[in-house]
Design a protein around this motif. Structure first.
Motif, short mmCIF file in Angstrom:
data_model
loop_
_atom_site.label_atom_id
_atom_site.label_comp_id
_atom_site.label_asym_id
_atom_site.label_seq_id
_atom_site.Cartn_x
_atom_site.Cartn_y
_atom_site.Cartn_z
N PHE A 22 0.83 -1.20 0.00
CA PHE A 22 0.00 0.00 0.00
C PHE A 22 0.87 1.25 0.00
CE2 PHE A 22 -3.78 -2.46 1.48
CZ PHE A 22 -4.68 -1.97 0.56
N GLN A 37 -8.95 7.63 -0.86
CA GLN A 37 -8.99 6.90 0.41
C GLN A 37 -9.23 7.88 1.55
OE1 GLN A 37 -6.60 6.78 3.11
NE2 GLN A 37 -4.68 7.45 2.22
N LYS A 38 -10.02 7.42 2.52
CA LYS A 38 -10.34 8.24 3.69
C LYS A 38 -9.55 7.82 4.92
CE LYS A 38 -12.99 11.07 3.48
NZ LYS A 38 -12.80 12.46 3.13
N GLY A 39 -8.97 6.62 4.91
CA GLY A 39 -8.18 6.19 6.05
C GLY A 39 -7.88 4.71 6.01
N PHE A 40 -6.83 4.33 6.72
CA PHE A 40 -6.39 2.94 6.86
C PHE A 40 -6.19 2.65 8.34
CE2 PHE A 40 -5.27 3.47 2.49
CZ PHE A 40 -5.22 2.21 1.94
N TRP A 41 -6.52 1.43 8.75
CA TRP A 41 -6.36 1.03 10.13
C TRP A 41 -5.89 -0.40 10.23
CZ3 TRP A 41 -10.41 3.62 7.98
CH2 TRP A 41 -10.67 4.90 8.44
N THR A 42 -5.05 -0.66 11.23
CA THR A 42 -4.76 -2.03 11.65
C THR A 42 -5.42 -2.22 13.01
OG1 THR A 42 -2.66 -1.33 12.63
CG2 THR A 42 -2.59 -2.22 10.37
N VAL A 52 -6.15 -5.44 7.71
CA VAL A 52 -6.11 -4.02 7.42
C VAL A 52 -7.51 -3.60 7.02
CG1 VAL A 52 -5.22 -2.25 5.85
CG2 VAL A 52 -3.71 -4.04 6.70
N TYR A 53 -7.99 -2.55 7.65
CA TYR A 53 -9.29 -1.97 7.33
C TYR A 53 -9.03 -0.66 6.61
CZ TYR A 53 -11.48 -5.06 10.80
OH TYR A 53 -11.93 -6.14 11.51
N TYR A 54 -9.74 -0.40 5.52
CA TYR A 54 -9.62 0.91 4.89
C TYR A 54 -10.93 1.34 4.28
CZ TYR A 54 -8.62 -1.24 0.26
OH TYR A 54 -8.66 -1.95 -0.92
#
Length: 108
Positions: A22, A37-42, A52-54
């Motif tokens: 990514f 994209q508005k954001g990515f999270w682990t 991974v959430y996005y």
């Protein structure tokens, strides 16, 4: 505006390879295509720390379908994805959820 929540579940030990892909390849291709994209999270605390959430933002389902097709056929993406998987597959499975904002949502 609609939002797409994608959850990538990694195979054991493969989360670092996904994050690197990514950061070093996917996001630049998305910028070129116009994927927002508005954001990515682990996951810090929860069921799986290998996910991974996005969140992606789209004007419509038509925009999602058009830009997703462009992305999936992009020669640079095909090359970078193959290179990132030279040591084996990264993902066990993907979840994809299309979200509509409620009338009271801060994010519209």
């Amino acid at each position: 505006m609609i939002h797409e929540l994608r959850i990538y579940h990694c195979l054991p030990g493969r989360l670092p390879a996904l994050l690197k892909r990514f950061e070093t390849a996917t996001l630049a291709i998305w910028d070129r295509i116009g994927i927002r994209q508005k954001g990515f999270w682990t996951v810090a605390i929860g069921e799986s720390s290998a996910a991974v959430y996005y969140l992606l933002e789209w004007e419509s389902l038509a925009e999602l379908e058009t830009k997703r097709a462009i992305f999936n056929a992009d020669p640079e993406w095909i090359e970078k994805r193959a290179a990132s998987e030279k040591d084996g597959p990264i993902l066990s499975h993907v979840q994809n959820i299309i979200l509509n904002p409620t009338a009271f949502s801060a994010m519209k």
